[in-house]
Design a protein around this motif. Sequence first.
Motif, short mmCIF file in Angstrom:
data_model
loop_
_atom_site.label_atom_id
_atom_site.label_comp_id
_atom_site.label_asym_id
_atom_site.label_seq_id
_atom_site.Cartn_x
_atom_site.Cartn_y
_atom_site.Cartn_z
N SER A 25 8.72 5.39 -13.45
CA SER A 25 9.05 5.23 -14.93
C SER A 25 10.19 4.16 -15.12
O SER A 25 10.77 3.59 -14.25
N HIS A 26 9.90 3.75 -16.51
CA HIS A 26 11.01 2.54 -16.63
C HIS A 26 12.53 3.12 -16.36
O HIS A 26 13.32 2.40 -15.83
N GLU A 27 12.67 4.19 -16.72
CA GLU A 27 14.22 4.47 -16.43
C GLU A 27 14.65 4.82 -15.14
O GLU A 27 15.82 4.27 -14.79
N ASN A 28 13.64 4.92 -14.13
CA ASN A 28 14.05 5.13 -12.61
C ASN A 28 13.96 3.88 -12.17
O ASN A 28 14.92 3.52 -11.26
N LEU B 233 15.06 1.10 -13.74
CA LEU B 233 16.53 0.78 -14.05
C LEU B 233 17.53 1.33 -13.28
O LEU B 233 18.37 0.64 -12.76
N ILE B 234 17.37 2.51 -12.91
CA ILE B 234 18.41 3.22 -11.93
C ILE B 234 18.35 2.39 -10.75
O ILE B 234 19.50 1.95 -10.04
#
Length: 77
Positions: free
Chosen positions: A47-50, A52-53
Amino acid sequence: MATITELKSALRETLEARGVLGQLKARIRAEVFSALDDQSTPRPPLSHENLLINELIREYLQFNKYRYTASVLTAGE
């Protein structure tokens, strides 16, 4: 004549001084983890969140000069 133990010690010190020993250890760790990684089960989509992380973690490691740790984490890419 130097003993085997003295030669090993001299070689280790030379590799550490050149910064090569840490790179070799990191590469070996990455290869071991890669060999143990189960390729039969696909990874879930990132995902985009992962993403980024993951990038923040990689940037943190590079900023703090944890090059060897970062190289292990990025070896599978």
